[in-house]
Design a protein around this motif. Structure first.
Motif, PDB file in Angstrom:
ATOM      1  N   LEU A 116       0.818  -1.052  -0.100  1.00 40.24           N
ATOM      2  CA  LEU A 116       0.139  -0.040  -0.064  1.00 40.24           C
ATOM      3  C   LEU A 116       0.804   1.173  -0.031  1.00 40.24           C
ATOM      4  CD1 LEU A 116      -2.891   1.227   0.011  1.00 40.24           C
ATOM      5  CD2 LEU A 116      -2.546   0.985   2.618  1.00 40.24           C
ATOM      6  N   ASP A 117       0.807   1.949  -0.978  1.00 40.69           N
ATOM      7  CA  ASP A 117       1.495   3.205  -1.220  1.00 40.69           C
ATOM      8  C   ASP A 117       2.914   2.909  -1.332  1.00 40.69           C
ATOM      9  OD1 ASP A 117      -0.825   5.222  -1.462  1.00 40.69           O
ATOM     10  OD2 ASP A 117      -0.865   5.190   0.799  1.00 40.69           O
ATOM     11  N   TRP A 118       3.314   1.882  -1.712  1.00 47.31           N
ATOM     12  CA  TRP A 118       4.781   1.655  -1.961  1.00 47.31           C
ATOM     13  C   TRP A 118       5.095   0.863  -3.242  1.00 47.31           C
ATOM     14  CZ3 TRP A 118       7.475  -2.968   0.774  1.00 47.31           C
ATOM     15  CH2 TRP A 118       9.120  -2.974   0.656  1.00 47.31           C
ATOM     16  N   TYR A 119       6.057   1.606  -3.924  1.00 50.53           N
ATOM     17  CA  TYR A 119       6.311   1.081  -5.425  1.00 50.53           C
ATOM     18  C   TYR A 119       7.537   0.958  -5.712  1.00 50.53           C
ATOM     19  CZ  TYR A 119       1.431   2.910  -5.392  1.00 50.53           C
ATOM     20  OH  TYR A 119       0.252   3.071  -5.046  1.00 50.53           O
ATOM     21  N   GLN A 120       7.887   0.147  -6.542  1.00 50.33           N
ATOM     22  CA  GLN A 120       9.160   0.222  -7.145  1.00 50.33           C
ATOM     23  C   GLN A 120       9.224   0.929  -8.951  1.00 50.33           C
ATOM     24  OE1 GLN A 120      11.601  -3.701  -7.348  1.00 50.33           O
ATOM     25  NE2 GLN A 120      12.036  -3.233  -9.377  1.00 50.33           N
ATOM     26  N   LEU A 121       9.875   1.713  -8.833  1.00 49.37           N
ATOM     27  CA  LEU A 121       9.883   2.499 -10.115  1.00 49.37           C
ATOM     28  C   LEU A 121      11.107   2.180 -10.915  1.00 49.37           C
ATOM     29  CD1 LEU A 121       7.734   4.373 -11.487  1.00 49.37           C
ATOM     30  CD2 LEU A 121       9.107   6.485 -10.727  1.00 49.37           C
ATOM     31  N   ASN A 122      10.884   1.437 -12.008  1.00 47.97           N
ATOM     32  CA  ASN A 122      11.964   1.205 -12.824  1.00 47.97           C
ATOM     33  C   ASN A 122      12.141   2.369 -13.957  1.00 47.97           C
ATOM     34  OD1 ASN A 122      12.535  -1.297 -11.472  1.00 47.97           O
ATOM     35  ND2 ASN A 122      11.435  -2.706 -12.994  1.00 47.97           N
TER      36      ASN A 122
END
Length: 207
Positions: free
Chosen positions: A131-137
């Motif tokens: 939740l509200d935590w992402y890995q952005l490549n």
């Protein structure tokens, strides 16, 4: 009999109105709505280069910041389709409490070359970690050389909000991937165990 027909017609009209309303709302909701931030105020970024227990913290000014967050059409993570890009001007770098190091950070061959390129990040895809935590490549360009990197993005929001109002980006990259010998350029001597990790951290206010 007439009364019954009137009731049936009234109910049918209400049902039809509801269906038309739902259809219209769905069409509006499904249209891609984009939230875009283009430097409404000066955006800065924190960086530091580290080797072992030593680190050199410095900051810079961010240009051309774009955050695209399509409007959510379901109950998934609100930023699961986010895209993001920004540039950093190496000439804006400033080392904390050290004018000498600031000058070296701006020296040719470290983060700039004869064409004076900005450092550029452009996201390519995103993975939801929680939740509200992402890995952005994405790709990070330094001196015009692009390499794949990954950043981690945390969304911060109030309990009553359905959408984060602030993003915190962080990540690290190996300077050797861009052929940058930090020790040689900054300290004047190569190191058998070269300083190679650069970390970045940036807070972005969306609203």
């Amino acid at each position: 009999m007439k009364y019954s027909k009137l009731i049936v017609m009234l109910i049918s009209s209400l049902v039809l109105a509801y269906m038309l309303s739902a259809y219209t709302n769905n069409n509006i909701t499904n249209k891609p709505v984009v939230l875009k931030t283009e430097n409404p105020k000066m955006q800065t970024i924190n960086l530091f280069v580290t080797h072992g227990h030593c680190s050199t913290p410095f900051g810079g000014i961010v240009e051309k910041l774009d955050v695209h967050i399509p409007k959510q059409t379901d109950f998934g993570n609100p930023m699961e389709n986010m895209s993001l890009s920004f540039e950093i001007d190496p000439n804006s770098f400033k080392v904390c409490a050290s004018e000498d190091l600031t000058a070296k950070m701006k020296s040719s061959g470290l983060f700039v070359n004869e064409t004076n390129n900005n450092i550029k990040f452009t996201s390519t895809n995103i993975y939801t970690m929680g939740l509200d935590w992402y890995q952005l490549n994405g790709t990070l360009s330094i001196k015009g050389v692009e390499k794949d990197v990954k950043l981690f993005v945390t969304g911060i929001r109030e309990k009553k909000d359905t959408m984060a109002s602030t993003l915190v980006l962080e990540g690290q990259m190996n300077l050797l991937d861009w052929g940058i010998d930090y020790d040689l350029i900054v300290n004047g001597t190569p190191n058998p165990n070269p300083t190679k990790w650069m970390h970045m951290n940036m807070k972005v206010d969306l609203f």
